[in-house]
Every structure is written in structure tokens, then in C-alpha cells.
Motif scaffolding. Sequence first.
Motif, PDB file in Angstrom:
ATOM      1  N   ARG A  31     -39.678 -11.172 -42.469  1.00 61.91           N
ATOM      2  CA  ARG A  31     -38.936 -10.036 -41.918  1.00 61.91           C
ATOM      3  C   ARG A  31     -39.112  -9.948 -40.412  1.00 61.91           C
ATOM      4  O   ARG A  31     -38.150  -9.696 -39.668  1.00 61.91           O
ATOM      5  CB  ARG A  31     -39.402  -8.737 -42.570  1.00 61.91           C
ATOM      6  N   GLY A  32     -40.339 -10.165 -39.936  1.00 68.97           N
ATOM      7  CA  GLY A  32     -40.586 -10.102 -38.503  1.00 68.97           C
ATOM      8  C   GLY A  32     -39.827 -11.175 -37.742  1.00 68.97           C
ATOM      9  O   GLY A  32     -39.244 -10.906 -36.675  1.00 68.97           O
ATOM     10  N   SER A  33     -39.825 -12.383 -38.306  1.00 73.63           N
ATOM     11  CA  SER A  33     -39.133 -13.489 -37.636  1.00 73.63           C
ATOM     12  C   SER A  33     -37.626 -13.251 -37.585  1.00 73.63           C
ATOM     13  O   SER A  33     -36.977 -13.446 -36.544  1.00 73.63           O
ATOM     14  CB  SER A  33     -39.420 -14.801 -38.367  1.00 73.63           C
ATOM     15  N   LEU A  34     -37.078 -12.806 -38.727  1.00 75.15           N
ATOM     16  CA  LEU A  34     -35.639 -12.555 -38.762  1.00 75.15           C
ATOM     17  C   LEU A  34     -35.262 -11.373 -37.872  1.00 75.15           C
ATOM     18  O   LEU A  34     -34.201 -11.367 -37.235  1.00 75.15           O
ATOM     19  CB  LEU A  34     -35.194 -12.284 -40.208  1.00 75.15           C
ATOM     20  N   GLY A  35     -36.124 -10.362 -37.827  1.00 70.08           N
ATOM     21  CA  GLY A  35     -35.861  -9.224 -36.961  1.00 70.08           C
ATOM     22  C   GLY A  35     -35.869  -9.629 -35.501  1.00 70.08           C
ATOM     23  O   GLY A  35     -35.051  -9.149 -34.700  1.00 70.08           O
ATOM     24  N   LEU A  36     -36.819 -10.507 -35.151  1.00 72.12           N
ATOM     25  CA  LEU A  36     -36.888 -10.994 -33.770  1.00 72.12           C
ATOM     26  C   LEU A  36     -35.637 -11.783 -33.410  1.00 72.12           C
ATOM     27  O   LEU A  36     -35.072 -11.629 -32.311  1.00 72.12           O
ATOM     28  CB  LEU A  36     -38.139 -11.854 -33.593  1.00 72.12           C
ATOM     29  N   MET A  37     -35.181 -12.638 -34.322  1.00 68.22           N
ATOM     30  CA  MET A  37     -33.972 -13.422 -34.078  1.00 68.22           C
ATOM     31  C   MET A  37     -32.756 -12.519 -33.934  1.00 68.22           C
ATOM     32  O   MET A  37     -31.875 -12.766 -33.098  1.00 68.22           O
ATOM     33  CB  MET A  37     -33.749 -14.413 -35.228  1.00 68.22           C
ATOM     34  N   ILE A  66     -28.342 -10.422 -42.625  1.00 66.55           N
ATOM     35  CA  ILE A  66     -28.393 -10.297 -44.089  1.00 66.55           C
ATOM     36  C   ILE A  66     -29.798 -10.621 -44.594  1.00 66.55           C
ATOM     37  O   ILE A  66     -30.367  -9.904 -45.422  1.00 66.55           O
ATOM     38  CB  ILE A  66     -27.351 -11.228 -44.758  1.00 66.55           C
ATOM     39  N   GLY A  67     -30.366 -11.722 -44.066  1.00 66.25           N
ATOM     40  CA  GLY A  67     -31.717 -12.104 -44.463  1.00 66.25           C
ATOM     41  C   GLY A  67     -32.745 -11.042 -44.109  1.00 66.25           C
ATOM     42  O   GLY A  67     -33.668 -10.769 -44.884  1.00 66.25           O
ATOM     43  N   HIS A  68     -32.575 -10.436 -42.932  1.00 64.92           N
ATOM     44  CA  HIS A  68     -33.509  -9.400 -42.496  1.00 64.92           C
ATOM     45  C   HIS A  68     -33.432  -8.174 -43.405  1.00 64.92           C
ATOM     46  O   HIS A  68     -34.461  -7.617 -43.815  1.00 64.92           O
ATOM     47  CB  HIS A  68     -33.193  -9.013 -41.045  1.00 64.92           C
ATOM     48  N   ARG A  69     -32.195  -7.762 -43.759  1.00 66.09           N
ATOM     49  CA  ARG A  69     -32.037  -6.603 -44.644  1.00 66.09           C
ATOM     50  C   ARG A  69     -32.628  -6.884 -46.035  1.00 66.09           C
ATOM     51  O   ARG A  69     -33.300  -6.032 -46.622  1.00 66.09           O
ATOM     52  CB  ARG A  69     -30.556  -6.225 -44.768  1.00 66.09           C
ATOM     53  N   ASN A  70     -32.375  -8.076 -46.548  1.00 66.26           N
ATOM     54  CA  ASN A  70     -32.884  -8.422 -47.876  1.00 66.26           C
ATOM     55  C   ASN A  70     -34.406  -8.548 -47.906  1.00 66.26           C
ATOM     56  O   ASN A  70     -35.051  -8.197 -48.902  1.00 66.26           O
ATOM     57  CB  ASN A  70     -32.241  -9.725 -48.363  1.00 66.26           C
ATOM     58  N   SER A  71     -34.985  -9.057 -46.800  1.00 69.39           N
ATOM     59  CA  SER A  71     -36.448  -9.151 -46.752  1.00 69.39           C
ATOM     60  C   SER A  71     -37.063  -7.754 -46.729  1.00 69.39           C
ATOM     61  O   SER A  71     -38.114  -7.515 -47.342  1.00 69.39           O
ATOM     62  CB  SER A  71     -36.892  -9.956 -45.528  1.00 69.39           C
ATOM     63  N   GLU A  72     -36.400  -6.804 -46.060  1.00 72.11           N
ATOM     64  CA  GLU A  72     -36.890  -5.423 -46.061  1.00 72.11           C
ATOM     65  C   GLU A  72     -36.812  -4.820 -47.462  1.00 72.11           C
ATOM     66  O   GLU A  72     -37.710  -4.090 -47.889  1.00 72.11           O
ATOM     67  CB  GLU A  72     -36.076  -4.580 -45.073  1.00 72.11           C
ATOM     68  N   ARG A  73     -35.738  -5.130 -48.190  1.00 69.27           N
ATOM     69  CA  ARG A  73     -35.599  -4.639 -49.564  1.00 69.27           C
ATOM     70  C   ARG A  73     -36.695  -5.227 -50.450  1.00 69.27           C
ATOM     71  O   ARG A  73     -37.267  -4.536 -51.288  1.00 69.27           O
ATOM     72  CB  ARG A  73     -34.223  -4.998 -50.119  1.00 69.27           C
TER      73      ARG A  73
END
Length: 219
Positions: free
Chosen positions: A167-173, A191-198
Motif C-alpha cells: 500500500r505504501g509503495s502504490l500510494g507513493l507511486m 486501483i491497486g492502492h485502493r484494493n490494498s487498503e481494502r
Amino acid sequence: NLMRVAGSLDDITKLKQAEAARQASEAAFRNSMECAAIGMALISPEARLVKANKALSAITGYSEAEMLAMDARVLFPDAFDEDRRQIRRLLAGEIAHYEMEQAFLTRGGRKAGVLVNATLARNPDDSPQQVVKQLRDISERKEMDRMKSEFISVVSHELRTPLTAIRGSLGLMATAMKESLPLKALHLVEIGHRNSERLIALVNDSLDMEKLAANRTHF
């Protein structure tokens, strides 16, 4: 005089018949109790064990004679005081039955989880006769619950660390590289960031449920 004697004899006959019927009924009950698939025990109004069946002996490892001779506190020390409190409530008419889990110490020193259901049997004059306990061995079920909770806890903890990193990596990107990423790539990253948060929320919920089930949550 002859009529009075005949009347007395008739009264005695009825009493004997009633006593014979009562004894037959008690014998039938005790026979059914002995053949029951679950543990059963009869407790006197003085809170003393007066009868235990074979299924209860199988749970505890003690014979009926041994259980009759021993202090019940030895069998379930942790729940003894609460059990006696509930018996007093039964005898006082405050409750019609009670159910509780008890940890029995078996002959071999193993703890056996037992689910106890107790009711009060009364005499024809409504006075307390005996407390009837049904005791079901739930050791296997409790062990399965423990293993399930342990599995959920381990898996959840193992998932949370990598998911947090993802989540941190995708959020940074999605923020720092927003301008340099192609639109389609940025969309996939979001999409990946939202799904990792879920997923992290689901893992945290699983851990919270496990704590609730184990009574380890503090409010």
C-alpha cells in the motif's frame, strides 16, 4: 369394625402400589441415565453428588464410586464456586436451569472442556428432589476453535506487513510519480492502492474478531 379394617387394608394397598410405581419410575430413569450417550450426574439438595453415569466416568477417567467419594472441587476447581452459586439459585427458585462451561481435571491431569446444563427435579409436594446435570465433552470443539483462531491470527499478522508495504509503495507511486506515469498505468496503480487498503481493512477486522472471540479486546 370389619369395614374399618378393610378400609385400612385398602389404604395400605394403595400406598404400596404408589410406592412401587415410584420405585419403578426411578429405576427406569436411572437405567436411562446409565445408558445415556452424554455425561449425567444427580446432585442432592445439599449439593452432594449422588449418582454419575458411565459417560461421565469416560470424561473424567474416574469411576462412579471414586467420584462419589471425592471432593467435587478437585474435578472442576476453576468453576466450582460459580457452579455452587447457580445450584443455590436453582434451589431458591430464582432460575429454572443454567448452562456453563467447566474445565474438568481428568485422572491423567488433562483438562477436558465440558458444557454443563442443569435443571432441578422436584418431589410431588414441589420440594427440591435433586439437580439433574447433563455434561457434554466439548474438548475437541474447543481445540478446533483454538486452532482456527491461531490460524487466523498467524495468517492475518503475516499478511499485514507485506500489504502495508505494498500500500505504501502504490500510494507513493500514485502521488510522487503521478505526473510521470502514463494515464493507464496511473489508473492501475490507483486501483491497486485502493484494493490494498481494502485488504488491510479486512485483515484488521479479522484480527479484531479473533480478539473479541478470545475476550482480549479492551474498550
